[in-house]
Design an enzyme around this catalytic site. Structure first.
Site, PDB file in Angstrom:
ATOM      1  N   GLY A 190       0.844  -1.197   0.000  1.00 33.28           N
ATOM      2  CA  GLY A 190       0.000   0.000   0.000  1.00 33.28           C
ATOM      3  C   GLY A 190       0.874   1.240   0.000  1.00 33.28           C
ATOM      4  O   GLY A 190       1.988   1.237  -0.523  1.00 33.28           O
ATOM      5  N   SER A 191       0.371   2.293   0.637  1.00 35.54           N
ATOM      6  CA  SER A 191       1.066   3.582   0.585  1.00 35.54           C
ATOM      7  C   SER A 191       2.192   3.625   1.631  1.00 35.54           C
ATOM      8  O   SER A 191       2.111   2.978   2.676  1.00 35.54           O
ATOM      9  CB  SER A 191       0.071   4.708   0.856  1.00 35.54           C
ATOM     10  OG  SER A 191      -0.451   4.578   2.155  1.00 35.54           O
TER      11      SER A 191
ATOM     12  N   GLU B 154       5.736  -3.297   0.628  1.00 40.93           N
ATOM     13  CA  GLU B 154       5.701  -3.131  -0.839  1.00 40.93           C
ATOM     14  C   GLU B 154       4.939  -1.836  -1.090  1.00 40.93           C
ATOM     15  O   GLU B 154       3.719  -1.783  -0.914  1.00 40.93           O
ATOM     16  CB  GLU B 154       4.952  -4.309  -1.493  1.00 40.93           C
ATOM     17  CG  GLU B 154       5.645  -5.643  -1.391  1.00 40.93           C
ATOM     18  CD  GLU B 154       6.727  -5.825  -2.452  1.00 40.93           C
ATOM     19  OE1 GLU B 154       6.945  -4.894  -3.261  1.00 40.93           O
ATOM     20  OE2 GLU B 154       7.362  -6.888  -2.465  1.00 40.93           O
ATOM     21  N   LEU B 155       5.656  -0.767  -1.497  1.00 42.99           N
ATOM     22  CA  LEU B 155       5.040   0.563  -1.509  1.00 42.99           C
ATOM     23  C   LEU B 155       5.038   1.164  -2.918  1.00 42.99           C
ATOM     24  O   LEU B 155       5.089   0.438  -3.897  1.00 42.99           O
ATOM     25  CB  LEU B 155       5.768   1.448  -0.492  1.00 42.99           C
ATOM     26  CG  LEU B 155       5.923   0.801   0.903  1.00 42.99           C
ATOM     27  CD1 LEU B 155       6.827   1.620   1.793  1.00 42.99           C
ATOM     28  CD2 LEU B 155       4.566   0.584   1.557  1.00 42.99           C
TER      29      LEU B 155
ATOM     30  N   CYS C   9       1.372   0.412  -9.027  1.00 40.82           N
ATOM     31  CA  CYS C   9       2.554   0.982  -8.377  1.00 40.82           C
ATOM     32  C   CYS C   9       3.712   1.116  -9.359  1.00 40.82           C
ATOM     33  O   CYS C   9       4.676   1.827  -9.072  1.00 40.82           O
ATOM     34  CB  CYS C   9       2.952   0.126  -7.187  1.00 40.82           C
ATOM     35  SG  CYS C   9       2.906  -1.612  -7.565  1.00 40.82           S
TER      36      CYS C   9
ATOM     37  N   GLU D 122       4.469  10.115  -6.600  1.00 42.38           N
ATOM     38  CA  GLU D 122       3.709   9.062  -7.286  1.00 42.38           C
ATOM     39  C   GLU D 122       2.353   9.603  -7.726  1.00 42.38           C
ATOM     40  O   GLU D 122       1.523   9.958  -6.890  1.00 42.38           O
ATOM     41  CB  GLU D 122       3.504   7.876  -6.330  1.00 42.38           C
ATOM     42  CG  GLU D 122       2.750   6.739  -6.971  1.00 42.38           C
ATOM     43  CD  GLU D 122       2.502   5.579  -6.016  1.00 42.38           C
ATOM     44  OE1 GLU D 122       2.279   5.821  -4.817  1.00 42.38           O
ATOM     45  OE2 GLU D 122       2.535   4.429  -6.488  1.00 42.38           O
TER      46      GLU D 122
END
Ligand code: NAP
Length: 475
Positions: free
Chosen positions: A230-231, A250-251, A284, A378
């Site tokens: 996520g963020s 995992e960003l 992402c 992002e």
């Protein structure tokens, strides 16, 4: 929407559980009701951890875990259309992309089954030192314990698969908290796992208040690993709050692509046009910053912009749609504000920047200043930037000029250039002559810098989810 409205309980200890409170899942496209899910909180999460811990007291042998994983992959194949419709309805993901996600989830389960059957420790060469003479040693891969998994909305099936399939392969029971916008895909997978013979407690799905569920996962010592996608804002905070657990993150990313003048420019333009706007840029690793060597710049632009303008914007349930809505109106407003800032500060709007009905058109901004949000943060929307450069040094510096480091790409026919980019781009993965949005599910996938601290892909995830135990035998 063609999908019928469904009601779902939470999945706890092998049972579908209602709580008396409901969370409505509405379509981000037209706000229609897609389904209702029982709303859980701290109590249900504790119950889920109890069940997971109990389940792990009776380990499942590897061959049984592998058989369940293979059966889930098979069921996903048989029910692929239904699975794609669930994803599309709750995430407003175009059906084309939703079908790809289902096929990828099948692959994730298939690869996880291979890991279940092959995960093994090592033999330690004890007689390599005098101290080890007369001893033999092996390492065992031992399940780490209960896994707490938190997943985002943008790949509601396959990113859940990337957590729960390797966890089962590794012999760990899971408490999963899916995104509140997209719990139905996760509960669909839970149904498939139960139908495939997963005993109670090995997978528990709790939907509801992220703060309450997150607090239990952080505070309960029986949860030994948290795997979060996520963020960064949420992920790094979780890690800070759980210093004694393993917390895999995992960003996000602000994905760069370099196009050298020697590249197949038309192919690069086609791949970038497809991968900057798929699922409205809400991946992402969506192509976001495109740097093209000056000699090829006009040719790239001429090949790229018509392809962007040809993308079909519309209803995600329509099989022809390429670009649907963003996940919320707030997100649409944010992305539009970033585009406006970039243009107000000197960037050139090449296409898009307006709405088609309620949907943001695919948008391209040329050369926004480096400190605008669009150029360095992002975007997570249907927007990318285009900018010329002169030397490879300059392009690599531009690509690296971000706090993120998940994946980057380069298009070139020169082997030396490709290898140099591989060595110098500070990202977890570098693609050559392919958009950096590319991911096959067996790949090691994960970022450096602000993009995270771990790798997913079943072969890597099972190692994260197991601990290496040394056994020394005195001969
Ligand atoms: P998000 O807002 O961080 O949400 C992700 C998950 O965290 C959701 O399940 C959310 O629950 C939960 N959450 C929120 N606050 C929490 C808290 N205090 N404690 C525990 N859990 C909490 O991210 P998103 O908007 O869904 O996803 C977009 C982001 O994910 C982007 O930055 C994208 O780049 C990144 N992403 C990374 C990867 C990768 O593999 N590297 C893949 C996909 C996406 P609620 O839904 O209930 O708020």
């Amino acid at each position: 929407m063609t999908t019928a409205v469904v009601d779902r309980g939470l999945f706890l200890d092998g049972e579908w559980v209602e709580t008396g409170a409901w969370l409505e899942v509405r379509s981000p496209y037209d706000d229609s009701l897609v389904g209702r899910v029982a709303r859980g909180g701290a109590d249900e999460t504790r119950r889920a951890v109890d069940a997971a811990e109990r389940a792990m007291r009776e380990p499942l042998p590897a061959h049984k875990r592998a058989e369940i994983l293979v059966r889930v992959a098979g069921a996903l194949g048989r029910r692929a259309d239904e699975a794609a419709r669930v994803i599309s309805a709750e995430a407003a993901k175009p059906m084309k992309a939703a079908r790809v996600e289902v096929a990828r989830a099948m692959s994730t389960y298939t690869m996880a089954a291979v890991e279940a059957r092959t995960l093994a420790g090592q033999v330690v060469p004890m007689d390599a030192s005098q101290a080890g003479d007369g001893k033999m040693a092996i390492t065992l891969r031992v399940p780490i314990g209960v896994v707490g998994a938190i997943s985002p909305f943008n790949f509601p099936l396959n990113l859940v698969a990337h957590k729960i399939a390797p966890a089962l392969a590794a012999g760990c029971a899971v408490v999963l908290k899916p995104a509140s916008q997209t719990p139905l895909s996760a509960l669909f997978l839970a149904e498939l796992e139960a139908d495939a013979g997963l005993p109670p407690g090995w997978l528990n799905v709790v939907v509801g208040s992220s703060a309450e569920i997150g607090d239990v996962l952080v505070e309960d010592e029986r949860v030994r690993l948290i795997t979060f996608t996520g963020s960064g804002a949420v992920g790094w905070k979780l890690r800070e709050r759980a210093p004694r657990k393993k917390v895999g993150l995992e960003l996000g990313n602000a994905t760069p692509v370099i196009v050298e003048a020697d590249a197949d420019v038309d192919d690069a333009a086609a791949r970038c046009a497809a991968h900057a706007f798929s699922f409205a840029g809400q991946s992402c690793i969506s192509v976001q910053r495109i740097y093209v060597q000056r000699d090829a710049y006009e040719a790239f632009k001429a090949a790229f912009l018509p392809r962007v303008e040809a993308l079909r914007v519309g209803d995600p349930a329509d099989e022809e749609t390429d670009v649907g809505p963003l996940i919320s109106r707030d997100e649409r407003a944010r992305v539009l504000a970033w585009v406006e800032e970039a243009v107000a500060r000197g960037g050139m709007l090449l296409t898009g920047g307006t709405l088609a009905g309620e949907l943001l058109r695919p948008t391209v901004v040329e050369s926004p200043p480096a400190d605008t949000q669009l150029a360095c943060d992002e975007a997570f929307g249907p927007v990318c930037t285009l900018q010329p450069y002169d030397t490879l040094d300059e392009a690599i510096a531009l690509a690296n000029g971000t706090r993120y480091g998940l994946q980057a790409g380069i298009f070139t026919r020169e082997l030396r250039t490709a290898l140099r980019a591989g060595a110098e781009l500070e990202f977890g993965g570098v693609t050559v002559n392919e958009a950096p949005t590319f991911r096959a599910d067996q790949m090691p996938y994960g970022g450096v810098k602000d993009s995270g601290n771990t790798k997913e892909g079943p072969a890597w995830a099972v190692r994260e989810m197991t601990e290496e135990r040394l056994v020394v035998v005195n001969l």
